[in-house]
Design a protein around this motif. Structure first.
Motif, PDB file in Angstrom:
ATOM      1  N   THR A 163      14.017  -2.886  -3.695  1.00 39.20           N
ATOM      2  CA  THR A 163      14.336  -2.735  -2.275  1.00 39.20           C
ATOM      3  C   THR A 163      13.908  -3.987  -1.502  1.00 39.20           C
ATOM      4  N   PRO A 164      14.599  -4.290  -0.379  1.00 43.36           N
ATOM      5  CA  PRO A 164      14.322  -5.545   0.349  1.00 43.36           C
ATOM      6  C   PRO A 164      12.891  -5.696   0.835  1.00 43.36           C
ATOM      7  N   ASN A 165      12.153  -4.586   0.977  1.00 43.60           N
ATOM      8  CA  ASN A 165      10.795  -4.686   1.494  1.00 43.60           C
ATOM      9  C   ASN A 165       9.768  -4.989   0.402  1.00 43.60           C
ATOM     10  N   ARG A 166      10.223  -5.194  -0.836  1.00 40.16           N
ATOM     11  CA  ARG A 166       9.277  -5.436  -1.926  1.00 40.16           C
ATOM     12  C   ARG A 166       9.529  -6.773  -2.627  1.00 40.16           C
ATOM     13  N   PRO A 167       9.448  -7.887  -1.909  1.00 48.44           N
ATOM     14  CA  PRO A 167       9.644  -9.185  -2.566  1.00 48.44           C
ATOM     15  C   PRO A 167       8.570  -9.472  -3.608  1.00 48.44           C
ATOM     16  N   ASP A 168       7.394  -8.822  -3.488  1.00 50.72           N
ATOM     17  CA  ASP A 168       6.339  -9.045  -4.482  1.00 50.72           C
ATOM     18  C   ASP A 168       6.735  -8.511  -5.846  1.00 50.72           C
ATOM     19  N   CYS A 169       7.776  -7.662  -5.913  1.00 49.07           N
ATOM     20  CA  CYS A 169       8.248  -7.128  -7.193  1.00 49.07           C
ATOM     21  C   CYS A 169       9.544  -7.806  -7.643  1.00 49.07           C
ATOM     22  N   GLU A 400      -4.298 -16.005   6.675  1.00 48.57           N
ATOM     23  CA  GLU A 400      -5.091 -14.974   7.336  1.00 48.57           C
ATOM     24  C   GLU A 400      -4.525 -13.603   6.956  1.00 48.57           C
ATOM     25  N   PRO A 401      -5.208 -12.846   6.103  1.00 44.53           N
ATOM     26  CA  PRO A 401      -4.671 -11.549   5.684  1.00 44.53           C
ATOM     27  C   PRO A 401      -4.754 -10.521   6.809  1.00 44.53           C
ATOM     28  N   MET A 402      -3.891  -9.531   6.733  1.00 42.37           N
ATOM     29  CA  MET A 402      -3.920  -8.451   7.704  1.00 42.37           C
ATOM     30  C   MET A 402      -5.011  -7.458   7.323  1.00 42.37           C
ATOM     31  N   VAL A 403      -5.754  -7.003   8.300  1.00 44.87           N
ATOM     32  CA  VAL A 403      -6.827  -6.029   8.084  1.00 44.87           C
ATOM     33  C   VAL A 403      -6.488  -4.775   8.881  1.00 44.87           C
ATOM     34  N   ASP A 449       5.333  -6.394   3.550  1.00 46.94           N
ATOM     35  CA  ASP A 449       5.896  -5.142   4.025  1.00 46.94           C
ATOM     36  C   ASP A 449       4.860  -4.206   4.624  1.00 46.94           C
ATOM     37  N   VAL A 450       3.580  -4.460   4.387  1.00 48.28           N
ATOM     38  CA  VAL A 450       2.522  -3.566   4.879  1.00 48.28           C
ATOM     39  C   VAL A 450       2.072  -4.032   6.259  1.00 48.28           C
ATOM     40  N   GLU A 451       2.391  -3.227   7.279  1.00 47.38           N
ATOM     41  CA  GLU A 451       2.095  -3.613   8.657  1.00 47.38           C
ATOM     42  C   GLU A 451       1.216  -2.606   9.378  1.00 47.38           C
ATOM     43  N   GLY A 452       0.999  -1.433   8.810  1.00 49.18           N
ATOM     44  CA  GLY A 452       0.208  -0.421   9.492  1.00 49.18           C
ATOM     45  C   GLY A 452      -0.258   0.657   8.546  1.00 49.18           C
ATOM     46  N   PRO A 453      -1.057   1.609   9.027  1.00 47.46           N
ATOM     47  CA  PRO A 453      -1.581   2.681   8.183  1.00 47.46           C
ATOM     48  C   PRO A 453      -0.492   3.496   7.492  1.00 47.46           C
ATOM     49  N   ALA A 454       0.629   3.688   8.151  1.00 50.24           N
ATOM     50  CA  ALA A 454       1.711   4.463   7.531  1.00 50.24           C
ATOM     51  C   ALA A 454       2.188   3.801   6.248  1.00 50.24           C
ATOM     52  N   ASP A 455       2.187   2.465   6.204  1.00 49.94           N
ATOM     53  CA  ASP A 455       2.588   1.752   4.988  1.00 49.94           C
ATOM     54  C   ASP A 455       1.581   1.982   3.863  1.00 49.94           C
TER      55      ASP A 455
END
Length: 797
Positions: A163-169, A400-403, A449-455
């Motif tokens: 899927t387009p949201n998983r470029p890491d795969c 800078e990683p997202m926390v 693709d991970v931007e918030g707790p729901a992800d």
């Protein structure tokens, strides 16, 4: 994305079967679209040794080989390969085997009088590459008689939809990491050792476009040998992934991209001049890409260039001028981080797709620049030799990683499944998320693709298993469910059923049309034209349903169908005055070809006419709830219709409910259609809704208790008077008693005054609680004659 099981197990230590791996991939959100096992295609092919090779007695270019298959007596095989000789080992296809390249089943056969018991195969015939100059030559230690699939390590190939949201795969390593997190084995990360440079980099590398190219890393390699073969293990993995091996250096860059999702590029250093710079393209600048097409660039695009011009459309495709060839000995290696949005916009503008663009526009791992360059350098040195310079690092990637703050209870609320906190923590950590004691989660840089707790909930539930989420019914209110369809939906259902009941066949055509077809039916309205259409024939949103139905009728006629009765319920699309989309629900009808077939009673076949189109329009308007008794017939059906054989149906002068009639010869010519063809178009949004919840509640049918009375009237009327106006006047003479009026005869000629015509009507009178008396019928008749007289109609005779 394709990859072999053998390649997957390089990164994943597992004993799982092919079926178990496929099930796990589907379970964690990577849909398996297919599994191909080359061993099935190579069944019947085995390692064989050529014992003798003699010229064919009746063919100069053929040889007669004696081949040892490891079982029983040697076989005689006729072969035309120039490299076939005694003592070599190759691949023999036995009778019954099917050649993968062409599907031919091998059989015993006589070739120029000599029996051949199979075929010695080339690389291309077994779909292992493009070489076809001779048969496959195997090493001397190849075991005679062994299945070639087993000898070749033929491995099943997975075809997985990422899927387009998983470029890491979009690399095999990423797939392996996900499977390991799902409990299917142990992930084996590649240990990367930094390679110190033997000399200073002789080329200046810099980025002058930090927005489009935040980071540009590179180094030079000297003394590279690009003439040798790519190792079999690498070629095998690339072929499984659908790549064609080209040369060692090119194959290594492709291997890095497919294994780690990290595109890279190699330039022939001898073809470069001056500094190599990531910059904005100049307006009108051109570059010939590796696909041998020339592209014109603009300043919104990022390129890699030197003093001579552009060499690379950054992140999408390299240029032909600086490409690596067999004669290349010195390389400039590039590995960079490009802005995903810039890559996407550039690719769409140029209409250029590539494996690199697919990964860059979704976002590659910005932390993999040094490791990627080190792996690339190591593979080139191991396969091609050469010495490397020091690394030049121009710019810096996002670091800078997202926390995120995460509440484990959110998984049950959003995901619908209870998962222990320890298990949630373990899942996130297995995916390289750093989870602190207070549930502060640090997201890996590669996970754009991970931007918030729901992800994070999605990650936990995905690895836990989407199949473990129970289906739960929505709460149901007590009592009878209320209808959910809107009045318009109810109307569409009703007219759809009515059209089918009248013998029309429903068609579902595209909402897109060629621009010329759309403009023909636009009637001056502003069209929606797509900037990025599926094709040029599907570029404009339809302003009418009739073009699609006409095309469907034509396709039926072209295939020998004697006639077509088609209808469609759908939307017409327009551009509002404020630029917003305006969609109008519509029903279209097209009747073409034979209305009735030829026969001994009817004679020749009858064609449809404008009255057939009017009948369909009136019947369907009635089914939709329109007040058909009050409709007025006007002209002006549109330029697409024949002016003398078409009209509109209106409620008042301005509210057009439908148009119908025979199509204009110019319309038929524009659509390459033989006539006559009639059509109707009903504007469902123009039909006034009845009051009530839905407007379509039907009263219980109660047949009249008393028999109806019918009376005929023949009127002399002005020649230009429309019959519909006379019907409306007569019907209005007594709305309570008169329930139906219809025309049964029209006559002009002998006995009728010039400028007049005779119109005969059948009037149906329905009594209510008691039968009509003669006086009552006479009174109604007089009112009918008086109403007709207002239109200058007089009773004939």
């Amino acid at each position: 994305m394709k990859f072999s099981l053998e390649w997957l197990t390089y990164f994943l230590e597992t004993d799982a079967s092919v079926e178990e791996i496929a099930d796990a991939l589907n379970r964690i959100g990577h849909e398996v679209e297919g599994i191909d096992d080359p061993a099935d295609r190579l069944e019947g092919f085995r390692v064989a040794e050529v014992l003798t090779a003699k010229p064919h007695p009746d063919a100069d270019k053929l040889q007669v080989l004696t081949v040892d298959t490891g079982e029983g007596d040697p076989l005689t095989v006729v072969c035309g390969a120039p490299n076939a000789r005694a003592g070599m080992k190759g691949v023999l296809g036995l009778p019954g085997a099917v050649v993968p390249a062409n599907g031919m089943e091998l059989r015993k056969s006589a070739i120029r009088g000599v029996e051949s018991n199979g075929m010695m195969c080339s690389v291309r015939e077994l779909e292992l590459g493009d070489e076809h100059d001779g048969i496959i030559e195997l090493p001397d230690d190849a075991p005679v008689g062994q299945s070639f699939a087993q000898y070749h390590d033929a491995s099943p190939v997975f075809d997985v939809a990422i899927t387009p949201n998983r470029p890491d795969c979009m690399g095999v390593a990423g797939i392996a990491r996900d499977l390991a997190a799902a409990g299917l084995g142990t992930f084996k990360p590649v240990e990367v050792e930094a390679i110190a440079g033997d000399f200073a980099c002789p080329v200046e590398i810099r980025t002058d476009d930090p927005e489009g190219c935040p980071a540009f890393y590179g180094r030079v390699m000297r003394g590279v040998d690009n003439t040798g073969p790519t190792p079999d293990w690498m070629k095998r993995r690339l072929v499984a992934a659908g790549q064609r091996p080209i040369s060692p250096v090119v194959d290594i860059t492709n291997y890095l991209m497919l294994a780690f999702g990290r595109p890279a590029h190699a330039y022939d250093l001898a073809k470069l001049s001056g500094p190599v710079v990531a910059r904005r393209a100049k307006d009108g600048e051109k570059v010939e890409a590796l696909n041998e097409k020339t592209y014109t660039l603009d300043p919104t695009m990022t390129v890699i260039a030197d003093d001579n011009g552009v060499h690379d459309i950054a992140g999408i495709m390299g240029g032909e001028h600086s490409s690596v060839t067999e004669g290349t000995t010195d390389l400039l290696l590039e590995i960079a981080y490009f802005d995903p949005e810039r890559i996407g916009v550039t690719g769409r503008k140029l209409g250029l797709a590539s494996d690199a663009r697919t990964r860059f526009e979704r976002g590659v791992d910005p932390a993999f620049l040094d490791d990627g360059l080190a792996i690339l350098t190591s593979l080139i040195q191991r396969i091609c030799g050469g010495e490397a310079s020091e690394v030049v690092r121009a710019g810096s990637p996002p670091a800078e990683p997202m926390v995120l703050s995460f509440d484990p209870a959110l998984t049950a609320r959003l995901g619908g499944v209870e998962i222990a906190e320890d298990r949630q923590r373990a899942i996130l950590q297995s995916l390289d998320f750093e989870v602190a004691d207070d549930w502060t989660v640090t997201v890996p840089l590669r996970r754009h693709d991970v931007e918030g707790p729901a992800d994070l909930v999605e990650e936990v539930v995905r690895i836990h298993g989407l199949d473990k989420v129970e289906s739960v019914a929505l709460p149901r209110v007590e009592g009878v469910a209320r209808p959910t369809a809107t009045p318009l939906q109810m109307m569409e259902r009703k007219v759809r059923r009515a059209a089918a009941a009248r013998g029309l066949n429903e068609a579902v055509t595209w909402s897109f049309l060629p621009v010329a077809d759309a403009e023909h039916f636009a009637d001056g309205a502003q069209l929606w034209v797509l900037d990025n259409p599926i094709s040029e024939d599907m570029k404009a949103m339809r302003p009418s349903l009739l073009p699609g139905l006409i095309g469907a009728a034509k396709r039926n006629a072209d295939r020998g169908a004697p006639g077509a009765r088609l209808f469609e319920v759908g939307r017409r699309y327009f551009r509002g005055a404020d630029g917003a989309s305006d969609e109008k629900p519509t029903l279209g009808v097209v009747l073409s070809g034979e209305k009735t077939p030829r026969g001994w009673q009817a004679g020749k076949a009858a064609a449809f006419d404008a009255f057939d189109a009017k009948a369909e329009a009136m019947a369907l308007l009635d089914a939709a709830g329109a007040p058909v008794a009050n409709l007025m017939v006007f002209g002006e059906a549109g330029d697409q219709f024949h002016p003398g054989q078409s009209a509109t149906l209106r409620l008042g002068p301005k509210n057009v409910l439908a148009r119908f009639g025979a199509l204009h010869p110019a319309t038929l010519k524009a659509f390459d259609m033989d006539g006559p063809v009639v059509a109707a178009e009903i504007y469902l949004d123009a039909i006034p809704m009845k009051k009530g919840a839905s407007g379509f509640a039907r009263a219980a049918y109660a047949p009249p208790a008393l028999q109806a009375v019918k009376r005929d009237f023949a009127f002399l009327v002005p020649e230009g008077l429309a019959a519909g106006e006379l019907l409306k006047a007569v019907r209005g003479a007594d709305k309570k008693a008169i329930v139906d009026v219809r025309v049964f005869d029209v006559f002009a000629g002998q006995g009728v005054p010039e400028g007049r015509k005779s119109v005969a009507l059948e009037v149906t009178l329905q009594p209510g609680e008691k039968s009509f008396t003669d006086e009552e019928i006479k009174a109604v008749s007089e009112r009918i004659v008086a109403a007709a007289g207002k239109l200058d109609a007089e009773l004939r005779g």
